[in-house]
Design a protein around this motif. Structure first.
Motif, PDB file in Angstrom:
ATOM      1  N   VAL A 261     -35.624 -13.788   4.236  1.00 21.48           N
ATOM      2  CA  VAL A 261     -36.491 -12.636   4.500  1.00 21.48           C
ATOM      3  C   VAL A 261     -37.729 -12.600   3.619  1.00 21.48           C
ATOM      4  CG1 VAL A 261     -34.641 -11.203   5.436  1.00 21.48           C
ATOM      5  CG2 VAL A 261     -35.089 -11.159   2.971  1.00 21.48           C
ATOM      6  N   GLY A 262     -38.028 -13.674   2.890  1.00 14.86           N
ATOM      7  CA  GLY A 262     -39.319 -13.761   2.230  1.00 14.86           C
ATOM      8  C   GLY A 262     -40.415 -13.796   3.283  1.00 14.86           C
ATOM      9  N   LEU A 263     -41.619 -13.388   2.927  1.00 11.59           N
ATOM     10  CA  LEU A 263     -42.691 -13.286   3.913  1.00 11.59           C
ATOM     11  C   LEU A 263     -42.962 -14.620   4.599  1.00 11.59           C
ATOM     12  CD1 LEU A 263     -44.843 -11.640   5.338  1.00 11.59           C
ATOM     13  CD2 LEU A 263     -46.397 -12.113   3.427  1.00 11.59           C
ATOM     14  N   ALA A 264     -43.026 -15.708   3.829  1.00  9.75           N
ATOM     15  CA  ALA A 264     -43.311 -17.008   4.439  1.00  9.75           C
ATOM     16  C   ALA A 264     -42.241 -17.377   5.461  1.00  9.75           C
ATOM     17  CB  ALA A 264     -43.414 -18.085   3.356  1.00  9.75           C
ATOM     18  N   ALA A 265     -40.970 -17.096   5.140  1.00 11.02           N
ATOM     19  CA  ALA A 265     -39.887 -17.432   6.062  1.00 11.02           C
ATOM     20  C   ALA A 265     -39.943 -16.581   7.323  1.00 11.02           C
ATOM     21  CB  ALA A 265     -38.540 -17.256   5.361  1.00 11.02           C
ATOM     22  N   VAL A 266     -40.249 -15.293   7.183  1.00  7.90           N
ATOM     23  CA  VAL A 266     -40.333 -14.418   8.356  1.00  7.90           C
ATOM     24  C   VAL A 266     -41.507 -14.824   9.240  1.00  7.90           C
ATOM     25  CG1 VAL A 266     -40.629 -12.034   9.123  1.00  7.90           C
ATOM     26  CG2 VAL A 266     -39.211 -12.522   7.124  1.00  7.90           C
ATOM     27  N   VAL A 267     -42.622 -15.213   8.633  1.00  6.36           N
ATOM     28  CA  VAL A 267     -43.780 -15.684   9.397  1.00  6.36           C
ATOM     29  C   VAL A 267     -43.426 -16.953  10.162  1.00  6.36           C
ATOM     30  CG1 VAL A 267     -46.097 -16.673   9.173  1.00  6.36           C
ATOM     31  CG2 VAL A 267     -45.512 -14.591   7.932  1.00  6.36           C
ATOM     32  N   GLU A 268     -42.712 -17.858   9.522  1.00  7.97           N
ATOM     33  CA  GLU A 268     -42.271 -19.073  10.217  1.00  7.97           C
ATOM     34  C   GLU A 268     -41.389 -18.724  11.407  1.00  7.97           C
ATOM     35  OE1 GLU A 268     -40.328 -21.751   7.598  1.00  7.97           O
ATOM     36  OE2 GLU A 268     -42.012 -21.903   6.201  1.00  7.97           O
ATOM     37  N   HIS A 269     -40.434 -17.807  11.173  1.00  7.83           N
ATOM     38  CA  HIS A 269     -39.463 -17.466  12.213  1.00  7.83           C
ATOM     39  C   HIS A 269     -40.132 -16.846  13.433  1.00  7.83           C
ATOM     40  CE1 HIS A 269     -35.505 -16.108  13.751  1.00  7.83           C
ATOM     41  NE2 HIS A 269     -36.171 -15.034  14.144  1.00  7.83           N
ATOM     42  N   TYR A 270     -41.042 -15.918  13.221  1.00  5.56           N
ATOM     43  CA  TYR A 270     -41.609 -15.163  14.331  1.00  5.56           C
ATOM     44  C   TYR A 270     -42.917 -15.728  14.881  1.00  5.56           C
ATOM     45  CZ  TYR A 270     -38.252 -11.365  14.347  1.00  5.56           C
ATOM     46  OH  TYR A 270     -37.101 -10.621  14.489  1.00  5.56           O
ATOM     47  N   LEU A 271     -43.708 -16.307  14.018  1.00 11.36           N
ATOM     48  CA  LEU A 271     -45.044 -16.721  14.446  1.00 11.36           C
ATOM     49  C   LEU A 271     -45.229 -18.224  14.500  1.00 11.36           C
ATOM     50  CD1 LEU A 271     -47.144 -14.109  12.405  1.00 11.36           C
ATOM     51  CD2 LEU A 271     -46.210 -13.898  14.722  1.00 11.36           C
ATOM     52  N   GLY A 272     -44.262 -18.983  13.964  1.00 15.61           N
ATOM     53  CA  GLY A 272     -44.408 -20.438  13.977  1.00 15.61           C
ATOM     54  C   GLY A 272     -45.536 -20.924  13.099  1.00 15.61           C
ATOM     55  N   LEU A 273     -45.863 -20.142  12.081  1.00 16.00           N
ATOM     56  CA  LEU A 273     -46.967 -20.474  11.187  1.00 16.00           C
ATOM     57  C   LEU A 273     -46.441 -20.774   9.792  1.00 16.00           C
ATOM     58  CD1 LEU A 273     -49.452 -17.626  12.209  1.00 16.00           C
ATOM     59  CD2 LEU A 273     -49.481 -20.003  12.987  1.00 16.00           C
ATOM     60  N   SER A 274     -47.127 -21.644   9.109  1.00 14.24           N
ATOM     61  CA  SER A 274     -46.796 -21.971   7.720  1.00 14.24           C
ATOM     62  C   SER A 274     -47.757 -21.221   6.802  1.00 14.24           C
ATOM     63  CB  SER A 274     -46.925 -23.486   7.488  1.00 14.24           C
ATOM     64  OG  SER A 274     -46.750 -23.793   6.125  1.00 14.24           O
ATOM     65  N   LEU A 275     -47.201 -20.281   6.039  1.00 13.95           N
ATOM     66  CA  LEU A 275     -48.006 -19.445   5.149  1.00 13.95           C
ATOM     67  C   LEU A 275     -47.831 -19.960   3.726  1.00 13.95           C
ATOM     68  CD1 LEU A 275     -49.786 -16.871   5.004  1.00 13.95           C
ATOM     69  CD2 LEU A 275     -47.675 -15.575   4.593  1.00 13.95           C
ATOM     70  N   ALA A 276     -48.878 -20.545   3.176  1.00 15.22           N
ATOM     71  CA  ALA A 276     -48.804 -21.118   1.827  1.00 15.22           C
ATOM     72  C   ALA A 276     -48.604 -20.009   0.802  1.00 15.22           C
ATOM     73  CB  ALA A 276     -50.080 -21.895   1.517  1.00 15.22           C
ATOM     74  N   LYS A 277     -47.758 -20.281  -0.210  1.00 14.92           N
ATOM     75  CA  LYS A 277     -47.481 -19.281  -1.242  1.00 14.92           C
ATOM     76  C   LYS A 277     -47.771 -19.817  -2.635  1.00 14.92           C
ATOM     77  CE  LYS A 277     -46.102 -15.911  -0.081  1.00 14.92           C
ATOM     78  NZ  LYS A 277     -46.879 -14.756   0.460  1.00 14.92           N
ATOM     79  N   GLU A 278     -48.661 -20.823  -2.733  1.00 18.88           N
ATOM     80  CA  GLU A 278     -48.856 -21.458  -4.037  1.00 18.88           C
ATOM     81  C   GLU A 278     -49.552 -20.555  -5.049  1.00 18.88           C
ATOM     82  OE1 GLU A 278     -52.403 -23.005  -1.523  1.00 18.88           O
ATOM     83  OE2 GLU A 278     -50.315 -22.433  -1.228  1.00 18.88           O
ATOM     84  N   HIS A 279     -50.154 -19.456  -4.586  1.00 14.86           N
ATOM     85  CA  HIS A 279     -50.847 -18.557  -5.520  1.00 14.86           C
ATOM     86  C   HIS A 279     -50.045 -17.297  -5.829  1.00 14.86           C
ATOM     87  CE1 HIS A 279     -54.234 -21.189  -5.192  1.00 14.86           C
ATOM     88  NE2 HIS A 279     -54.438 -20.922  -3.919  1.00 14.86           N
ATOM     89  N   SER A 280     -48.771 -17.294  -5.474  1.00 18.05           N
ATOM     90  CA  SER A 280     -47.981 -16.075  -5.645  1.00 18.05           C
ATOM     91  C   SER A 280     -47.751 -15.726  -7.107  1.00 18.05           C
ATOM     92  CB  SER A 280     -46.633 -16.215  -4.929  1.00 18.05           C
ATOM     93  OG  SER A 280     -45.903 -17.307  -5.459  1.00 18.05           O
ATOM     94  N   ALA A 281     -47.805 -16.706  -8.003  1.00 14.27           N
ATOM     95  CA  ALA A 281     -47.487 -16.441  -9.410  1.00 14.27           C
ATOM     96  C   ALA A 281     -48.705 -16.507 -10.315  1.00 14.27           C
ATOM     97  CB  ALA A 281     -46.418 -17.435  -9.891  1.00 14.27           C
ATOM     98  N   VAL A 282     -49.899 -16.347  -9.772  1.00 14.60           N
ATOM     99  CA  VAL A 282     -51.098 -16.451 -10.603  1.00 14.60           C
ATOM    100  C   VAL A 282     -51.353 -15.126 -11.327  1.00 14.60           C
ATOM    101  CG1 VAL A 282     -52.112 -18.206  -9.113  1.00 14.60           C
ATOM    102  CG2 VAL A 282     -52.636 -15.781  -8.699  1.00 14.60           C
ATOM    103  N   ASP A 283     -52.279 -15.158 -12.265  1.00 10.79           N
ATOM    104  CA  ASP A 283     -52.648 -13.968 -13.029  1.00 10.79           C
ATOM    105  C   ASP A 283     -53.720 -13.193 -12.259  1.00 10.79           C
ATOM    106  OD1 ASP A 283     -53.377 -12.041 -14.808  1.00 10.79           O
ATOM    107  OD2 ASP A 283     -54.062 -13.416 -16.382  1.00 10.79           O
ATOM    108  N   TRP A 284     -53.287 -12.159 -11.524  1.00  8.44           N
ATOM    109  CA  TRP A 284     -54.212 -11.408 -10.677  1.00  8.44           C
ATOM    110  C   TRP A 284     -55.128 -10.487 -11.475  1.00  8.44           C
ATOM    111  CZ3 TRP A 284     -55.196 -12.505  -5.739  1.00  8.44           C
ATOM    112  CH2 TRP A 284     -54.277 -13.326  -5.065  1.00  8.44           C
ATOM    113  N   SER A 285     -54.951 -10.420 -12.793  1.00  2.27           N
ATOM    114  CA  SER A 285     -55.910  -9.659 -13.606  1.00  2.27           C
ATOM    115  C   SER A 285     -57.148 -10.486 -13.942  1.00  2.27           C
ATOM    116  CB  SER A 285     -55.239  -9.186 -14.905  1.00  2.27           C
ATOM    117  OG  SER A 285     -54.928 -10.280 -15.752  1.00  2.27           O
TER     118      SER A 285
END
Length: 426
Positions: A146-170
């Motif tokens: 149920v992570g966003l990337a997995a749900v997007v794959e399941h329903y939309l057939g799209l690969s959503l990159a998550k390589e920036h999920s742990a960056v310093d958003w400040s």
């Protein structure tokens, strides 16, 4: 999504789906390109006007920097609405987003993992009147991940990159690849909501979802933890109350430094170093353990914390464990109250079978704690209605009590009372 969000996704999606691999279409650029970041009052009012003129639900997300900064404040807020496009807002430059909140009005919010974002969005003036949580919907639908990337794959057939999920958003300015990632997170949410809504109705779970989403409207953040220092990694090594007091004083000293510097506490001093210092009980700088430069950098604070703990009277030292207001661990029930243990076992079995039949995680039908509580300390009225009322007082939703209360009542009927002599029985 932050580093903690990424860790949560790893926990939610512990292993790849076992279904055959399919060719996914990479989603690497927003349909309308990467919008500029809103950093001025004038731009904020423009965003509010555009969102007000749009139609349909509003997709929202927030990016935090909890692995880098102290607290859980938002450092970027993303919104998307049909007819308004995508807007990326800097809540540090524009800390009051109430004009956007007014523009959204009663429109439905769409979020993924709403409990991660609702509190920090409320801090900047954004509060939903109705919402749809795609992560929670995924749980109710029984999706394997149920992570966003997995749900997007399941329903939309799209690969959503998550390589920036742990960056310093400040970080300022935010790099373009990060902004692209942030914009894509809200671009997919409306399509997900529509498809998941259809599946919820098809499975007869749309009523469940409505109750769950309504309950989230009042969410203001997790309840404050009692003695949060007890969650220090490595506490299992501590065997004495005096040492536990040292961990507490060191934890609080680290928290004060982190708050003053606006950095994550773990970046000031790792938990392992706190436990090492407490175990060493140093009284001078040369007795401080090595291994981390912050041990020396803040040696005065650490030595003062240890000294404070050393001056606490014996009768004021913290207990090694906190007394729980709940029932004992289920493993102890068979010896302490065999009838209660049998009731719990039957109710659990019925609940597990129901969850498996409806393809939903058992903890989403009812979390373990309220079930244990009503079985160990049942209400005077042991009918299904009585147990429904008791479960509702513990936070269960109506759909949950409709399912679980008859199971508990049946377990009590099948295992008659033999607990009148138990000291804590009602």
């Amino acid at each position: 999504m932050t580093d903690t969000d990424a860790a949560r996704d790893a926990e939610l999606d512990p292993a790849p789906d076992a279904t055959p691999a399919v060719d996914l279409i990479p989603l690497d650029m927003p349909a309308e390109g990467v919008p500029p970041v809103v950093e001025t009052e004038r731009a904020l009012m423009e965003a509010a006007r555009a969102i007000r003129a749009g139609e349909g639900p509003v997709a929202l997300d927030a990016e935090r920097a909890s692995g880098y900064r102290y607290g859980q404040r938002a450092y970027l807020v993303q919104l998307r609405r049909e007819g308004a496009g995508t807007w990326l807002i800097d809540p540090i430059a524009c800390p009051d987003l109430s004009p956007v909140d007014e523009a959204i009005g009663n429109a439905e919010w769409i979020l993924h993992a709403a409990t991660q974002d609702l509190a920090c969005l409320a801090e900047v003036g954004l509060r939903p009147r109705q919402l749809f949580d795609t992560e929670l919907a995924g749980r109710l639908l029984g999706l394997p991940r149920v992570g966003l990337a997995a749900v997007v794959e399941h329903y939309l057939g799209l690969s959503l990159a998550k390589e920036h999920s742990a960056v310093d958003w400040s970080t300022r300015p935010l790099p373009e690849p990060w902004l692209r990632y942030a914009a894509l997170d809200v671009e997919v949410l409306v399509d997900l909501r529509n498809l998941m809504g259809v599946d919820l109705a098809r499975q007869g779970k749309d009523g469940w979802a409505r109750e769950e989403f309504e309950a989230l409207l009042g969410f203001t953040g997790p309840a404050p933890r009692i003695d949060p220092w007890r969650r220090t990694s490595g506490m299992h090594k501590v065997r004495h109350r005096r040492t536990a007091a040292m961990v507490r004083e060191l934890w609080e000293a680290r928290d004060a430094i982190a708050r003053d510097r606006d950095v994550s506490p773990g970046r000031v001093l790792p938990d392992a170093a706190i436990v090492d210092i407490a175990m060493a009980a140093p009284s001078s700088p040369d007795q401080l353990p090595g291994g981390h430069r912050a041990v020396r950098r803040y040696q005065r604070q650490w030595l003062e914390a240890v000294a404070r703990a050393g001056q606490i009277p014996e009768d004021k030292l913290p207990p090694m464990t906190l007394r729980s207001d709940g029932p004992p661990p289920a493993r102890a029930w068979a010896e302490r109250d065999p009838v209660a243990a049998a009731r719990l076992s039957q109710a659990r079995a019925d609940l597990t079978a129901y969850a498996a039949d409806r393809n939903v995680p058992v903890e989403n039908v009812l979390s373990p704690d309220p079930l244990r509580r009503v079985v160990w300390t049942p209400p005077a009225d042991r009918s299904a209605e009585g147990f429904a009322d008791a479960l509702a007082r513990l936070g269960a939703r109506r759909w949950q009590t409709d399912i679980v209360a008859p199971m508990v009542a049946r377990a009590f009927a099948d295992h008659p009372d033999a607990d009148a002599d138990r000291p804590d029985a009602e």
